[in-house]
Design a protein around this motif. Structure first.
Motif, PDB file in Angstrom:
ATOM      1  N   ASN A 133       1.863 -27.082  -3.946  1.00 16.49           N
ATOM      2  CA  ASN A 133       0.402 -27.063  -4.079  1.00 16.49           C
ATOM      3  C   ASN A 133      -0.310 -26.610  -2.805  1.00 16.49           C
ATOM      4  O   ASN A 133      -0.745 -25.459  -2.709  1.00 16.49           O
ATOM      5  N   GLU A 134      -0.442 -27.484  -1.803  1.00 14.76           N
ATOM      6  CA  GLU A 134      -1.214 -27.127  -0.602  1.00 14.76           C
ATOM      7  C   GLU A 134      -0.580 -27.719   0.652  1.00 14.76           C
ATOM      8  O   GLU A 134       0.153 -28.724   0.599  1.00 14.76           O
ATOM      9  N   HIS A 135      -0.903 -27.100   1.780  1.00 13.51           N
ATOM     10  CA  HIS A 135      -0.516 -27.595   3.107  1.00 13.51           C
ATOM     11  C   HIS A 135      -1.701 -27.253   4.016  1.00 13.51           C
ATOM     12  O   HIS A 135      -1.651 -26.330   4.816  1.00 13.51           O
ATOM     13  N   PRO A 136      -2.804 -28.031   3.849  1.00 14.19           N
ATOM     14  CA  PRO A 136      -4.057 -27.601   4.479  1.00 14.19           C
ATOM     15  C   PRO A 136      -4.026 -27.530   5.997  1.00 14.19           C
ATOM     16  O   PRO A 136      -4.616 -26.600   6.581  1.00 14.19           O
ATOM     17  N   THR A 137      -3.369 -28.490   6.660  1.00 18.31           N
ATOM     18  CA  THR A 137      -3.409 -28.436   8.129  1.00 18.31           C
ATOM     19  C   THR A 137      -2.583 -27.265   8.663  1.00 18.31           C
ATOM     20  O   THR A 137      -2.866 -26.742   9.735  1.00 18.31           O
ATOM     21  N   GLN A 138      -1.556 -26.812   7.899  1.00 20.59           N
ATOM     22  CA  GLN A 138      -0.814 -25.616   8.306  1.00 20.59           C
ATOM     23  C   GLN A 138      -1.730 -24.394   8.263  1.00 20.59           C
ATOM     24  O   GLN A 138      -1.785 -23.595   9.193  1.00 20.59           O
ATOM     25  N   ALA A 139      -2.487 -24.266   7.170  1.00 23.29           N
ATOM     26  CA  ALA A 139      -3.390 -23.115   7.069  1.00 23.29           C
ATOM     27  C   ALA A 139      -4.460 -23.183   8.161  1.00 23.29           C
ATOM     28  O   ALA A 139      -4.794 -22.163   8.775  1.00 23.29           O
ATOM     29  N   LEU A 140      -4.963 -24.386   8.422  1.00 25.18           N
ATOM     30  CA  LEU A 140      -5.993 -24.510   9.464  1.00 25.18           C
ATOM     31  C   LEU A 140      -5.455 -24.116  10.831  1.00 25.18           C
ATOM     32  O   LEU A 140      -6.156 -23.483  11.629  1.00 25.18           O
ATOM     33  N   LEU A 141      -4.204 -24.447  11.108  1.00 28.68           N
ATOM     34  CA  LEU A 141      -3.642 -24.051  12.412  1.00 28.68           C
ATOM     35  C   LEU A 141      -3.388 -22.547  12.434  1.00 28.68           C
ATOM     36  O   LEU A 141      -3.501 -21.909  13.502  1.00 28.68           O
ATOM     37  N   ASP A 142      -3.093 -21.969  11.285  1.00 20.71           N
ATOM     38  CA  ASP A 142      -2.978 -20.503  11.224  1.00 20.71           C
ATOM     39  C   ASP A 142      -4.337 -19.863  11.530  1.00 20.71           C
ATOM     40  O   ASP A 142      -4.421 -18.886  12.282  1.00 20.71           O
ATOM     41  N   PHE A 143      -5.407 -20.450  10.958  1.00 19.10           N
ATOM     42  CA  PHE A 143      -6.756 -19.904  11.182  1.00 19.10           C
ATOM     43  C   PHE A 143      -7.146 -20.042  12.662  1.00 19.10           C
ATOM     44  O   PHE A 143      -7.764 -19.143  13.228  1.00 19.10           O
ATOM     45  N   LEU A 144      -6.787 -21.185  13.252  1.00 20.82           N
ATOM     46  CA  LEU A 144      -7.132 -21.373  14.675  1.00 20.82           C
ATOM     47  C   LEU A 144      -6.422 -20.332  15.531  1.00 20.82           C
ATOM     48  O   LEU A 144      -7.014 -19.732  16.435  1.00 20.82           O
ATOM     49  N   THR A 145      -5.153 -20.079  15.211  1.00 18.26           N
ATOM     50  CA  THR A 145      -4.375 -19.085  15.952  1.00 18.26           C
ATOM     51  C   THR A 145      -4.988 -17.693  15.788  1.00 18.26           C
ATOM     52  O   THR A 145      -5.159 -16.950  16.771  1.00 18.26           O
ATOM     53  N   LEU A 146      -5.371 -17.357  14.559  1.00 13.76           N
ATOM     54  CA  LEU A 146      -5.989 -16.043  14.304  1.00 13.76           C
ATOM     55  C   LEU A 146      -7.337 -15.938  15.011  1.00 13.76           C
ATOM     56  O   LEU A 146      -7.648 -14.930  15.648  1.00 13.76           O
ATOM     57  N   ARG A 147      -8.151 -16.995  14.914  1.00 16.73           N
ATOM     58  CA  ARG A 147      -9.493 -16.918  15.494  1.00 16.73           C
ATOM     59  C   ARG A 147      -9.450 -16.866  17.013  1.00 16.73           C
ATOM     60  O   ARG A 147     -10.250 -16.180  17.641  1.00 16.73           O
ATOM     61  N   ARG A 148      -8.500 -17.568  17.612  1.00 17.29           N
ATOM     62  CA  ARG A 148      -8.367 -17.495  19.073  1.00 17.29           C
ATOM     63  C   ARG A 148      -7.949 -16.095  19.509  1.00 17.29           C
ATOM     64  O   ARG A 148      -8.331 -15.640  20.580  1.00 17.29           O
ATOM     65  N   SER A 281       4.658 -11.905  18.407  1.00 17.29           N
ATOM     66  CA  SER A 281       4.831 -13.162  17.674  1.00 17.29           C
ATOM     67  C   SER A 281       3.888 -14.226  18.220  1.00 17.29           C
ATOM     68  O   SER A 281       3.763 -14.413  19.428  1.00 17.29           O
ATOM     69  N   ARG A 282       3.251 -14.959  17.310  1.00 12.99           N
ATOM     70  CA  ARG A 282       2.402 -16.107  17.690  1.00 12.99           C
ATOM     71  C   ARG A 282       2.961 -17.397  17.088  1.00 12.99           C
ATOM     72  O   ARG A 282       2.248 -18.380  16.903  1.00 12.99           O
ATOM     73  N   ILE A 283       4.249 -17.402  16.789  1.00 16.43           N
ATOM     74  CA  ILE A 283       4.846 -18.531  16.060  1.00 16.43           C
ATOM     75  C   ILE A 283       4.778 -19.834  16.879  1.00 16.43           C
ATOM     76  O   ILE A 283       4.453 -20.892  16.350  1.00 16.43           O
ATOM     77  N   LEU A 284       5.026 -19.739  18.181  1.00 16.35           N
ATOM     78  CA  LEU A 284       4.959 -20.959  18.995  1.00 16.35           C
ATOM     79  C   LEU A 284       3.513 -21.327  19.313  1.00 16.35           C
ATOM     80  O   LEU A 284       3.175 -22.517  19.458  1.00 16.35           O
ATOM     81  N   ASP A 285       2.649 -20.308  19.392  1.00 17.96           N
ATOM     82  CA  ASP A 285       1.213 -20.583  19.561  1.00 17.96           C
ATOM     83  C   ASP A 285       0.676 -21.347  18.346  1.00 17.96           C
ATOM     84  O   ASP A 285      -0.177 -22.228  18.480  1.00 17.96           O
ATOM     85  N   GLN A 286       1.193 -21.014  17.158  1.00 19.20           N
ATOM     86  CA  GLN A 286       0.813 -21.752  15.948  1.00 19.20           C
ATOM     87  C   GLN A 286       1.169 -23.236  16.103  1.00 19.20           C
ATOM     88  O   GLN A 286       0.409 -24.103  15.677  1.00 19.20           O
ATOM     89  N   VAL A 287       2.317 -23.500  16.708  1.00 19.11           N
ATOM     90  CA  VAL A 287       2.745 -24.902  16.865  1.00 19.11           C
ATOM     91  C   VAL A 287       1.758 -25.656  17.761  1.00 19.11           C
ATOM     92  O   VAL A 287       1.355 -26.788  17.459  1.00 19.11           O
ATOM     93  N   THR A 288       1.338 -25.008  18.856  1.00 19.40           N
ATOM     94  CA  THR A 288       0.359 -25.649  19.753  1.00 19.40           C
ATOM     95  C   THR A 288      -0.953 -25.890  19.002  1.00 19.40           C
ATOM     96  O   THR A 288      -1.557 -26.967  19.094  1.00 19.40           O
ATOM     97  N   SER A 289      -1.390 -24.884  18.236  1.00 23.35           N
ATOM     98  CA  SER A 289      -2.621 -25.039  17.447  1.00 23.35           C
ATOM     99  C   SER A 289      -2.491 -26.189  16.447  1.00 23.35           C
ATOM    100  O   SER A 289      -3.481 -26.837  16.101  1.00 23.35           O
ATOM    101  N   GLY A 290      -1.258 -26.434  15.983  1.00 21.76           N
ATOM    102  CA  GLY A 290      -1.039 -27.494  15.005  1.00 21.76           C
ATOM    103  C   GLY A 290      -1.413 -28.867  15.539  1.00 21.76           C
ATOM    104  O   GLY A 290      -1.975 -29.695  14.807  1.00 21.76           O
ATOM    105  N   VAL A 291      -1.117 -29.130  16.797  1.00 24.33           N
ATOM    106  CA  VAL A 291      -1.486 -30.431  17.377  1.00 24.33           C
ATOM    107  C   VAL A 291      -3.014 -30.518  17.464  1.00 24.33           C
ATOM    108  O   VAL A 291      -3.632 -31.521  17.087  1.00 24.33           O
ATOM    109  N   ALA A 292      -3.638 -29.426  17.928  1.00 26.22           N
ATOM    110  CA  ALA A 292      -5.097 -29.410  18.100  1.00 26.22           C
ATOM    111  C   ALA A 292      -5.820 -29.590  16.768  1.00 26.22           C
ATOM    112  O   ALA A 292      -6.790 -30.353  16.667  1.00 26.22           O
ATOM    113  N   VAL A 293      -5.359 -28.897  15.749  1.00 28.21           N
ATOM    114  CA  VAL A 293      -5.998 -28.997  14.430  1.00 28.21           C
ATOM    115  C   VAL A 293      -5.872 -30.417  13.880  1.00 28.21           C
ATOM    116  O   VAL A 293      -6.820 -30.967  13.317  1.00 28.21           O
TER     117      VAL A 293
END
Ligand code: CP
Length: 307
Positions: A133-148, A281-293
């Motif tokens: 179904n959904e994984h909202p905080t994953q998508a939000l951390l993806d958005f934070l990574t993209l927006r940064r 690659s921003r894969i590890l940056d996504q992980v950092t964004s995950g804590v922030a989100v």
């Protein structure tokens, strides 16, 4: 203000609420990257992590998010709990709630389990991934990574390649990115493409090159072997050969395009190791964004409860 007790998905979260989470997460990233991570916005509060499926990133980052904001985190190990004696999700939730906890971050193999839990507890429930179904905080951390990286999400072209049918990440990304003005193009074997994905706002490409053409970001998704009933593609090596992300594929993307993947990656299946570890690659940056989100989500939900 986030106008809800729980964060269950992005389908039911407005663009304004998503922007508020991202704005708050921008500030949280500064804390995550600082030497002192000892804020007290959630001092005295308790988060229970209740994961019925395995996790490295999501569970750990929820725990860190709570700790960095001054809250306590308790991991309820499902494998050693009374769930193994047949306790229902509702009873587990009501039992935890009776201990006067404040937040539950839940991951469950069944779509809708977080919503069921949320109806039966007064604690704020955050969906850490429910079935397909959904994984909202994953998508939000993806958005934070993209927006940064790009400064905005409006007008971005995002290509998503991989196991879309079984992916809660793809669905949360699609709900959120289309609300924020991005264009989402998807490509995968026909057997892994959900029937109604175009109605949800995605474009479907006829080839991986067409999907990636002019993209600002290319997201690979994990082949979810644990959710497959078999026969959806011949073999992992053929999947990699015909549908995987190869180095030469990125020449179709815009110059400066970035690569995302929610992890964990099946190295050499969805992406080549050189793309995973390369400079785009921003894969590890996504992980950092995950804590922030997750810090931002916990703080905003707490503010809603005490408005
Ligand atoms: N992206 C993600 O949900 O990773 P984990 O399964 O490690 O939490």
């Amino acid at each position: 203000m986030l106008r809800k007790k729980d964060l269950l998905g992005l389908k039911d979260t407005s663009a304004e609420e998503i922007i508020e989470i991202l704005d708050t997460a921008d500030g949280m990233r500064k804390i995550v990257e600082s030497d002192r991570k000892d804020e007290n916005w959630l001092f005295g509060k308790t988060l229970i992590t209740l994961f019925y499926e395995n996790s490295t990133r999501t569970r750990t980052s929820f725990a860190l998010a709570a700790n960095y904001l001054g809250a306590r985190e308790i991991n309820m190990g499902v494998a050693t709990s009374s769930v193994q004696k047949g306790e229902t999700l509702k009873d587990t939730g009501m039992t935890l709630d009776a201990m006067h906890i404040d937040f539950i971050a839940i991951r469950h193999q069944m779509a809708g389990a977080p919503a069921l839990l949320a109806k039966n507890v007064s604690a704020s429930v955050v969906n850490g991934g429910d079935g397909m179904n959904e994984h909202p905080t994953q998508a939000l951390l993806d958005f934070l990574t993209l927006r940064r990286h790009f400064g905005t999400l409006s007008g971005l072209k995002v290509a998503i390649l991989g196991d879309i049918k079984h992916s809660r990440v793809a669905k949360s990304n699609l709900y959120g990115l289309t609300k924020l003005g991005s264009e989402v193009t998807m490509y995968c074997p026909g057997t892994l493409m959900p029937r109604d994905i175009e109605k949800m706002g995605a474009k479907i490409a006829k080839s991986r090159e067409e999907a990636v053409e002019g993209a600002d970001a290319v997201m690979g998704l994990r082949i979810q072997l644990e959710r497959q009933t078999g026969g959806l593609f011949p073999s992992l090596s053929e999947y990699s050969a015909y549908y995987g992300m190869k180095d030469e594929l990125m020449k179709y993307a815009k110059p400066g395009a970035i690569i995302l993947h929610p992890g964990p990656v099946n190295r050499g299946v969805e992406l080549t190791p050189s793309l995973i570890d390369g400079e785009d690659s921003r894969i590890l940056d996504q992980v950092t964004s995950g804590v922030a989100v997750r810090m931002a989500v916990l703080k905003l939900l707490d503010e809603y409860r005490h408005r």
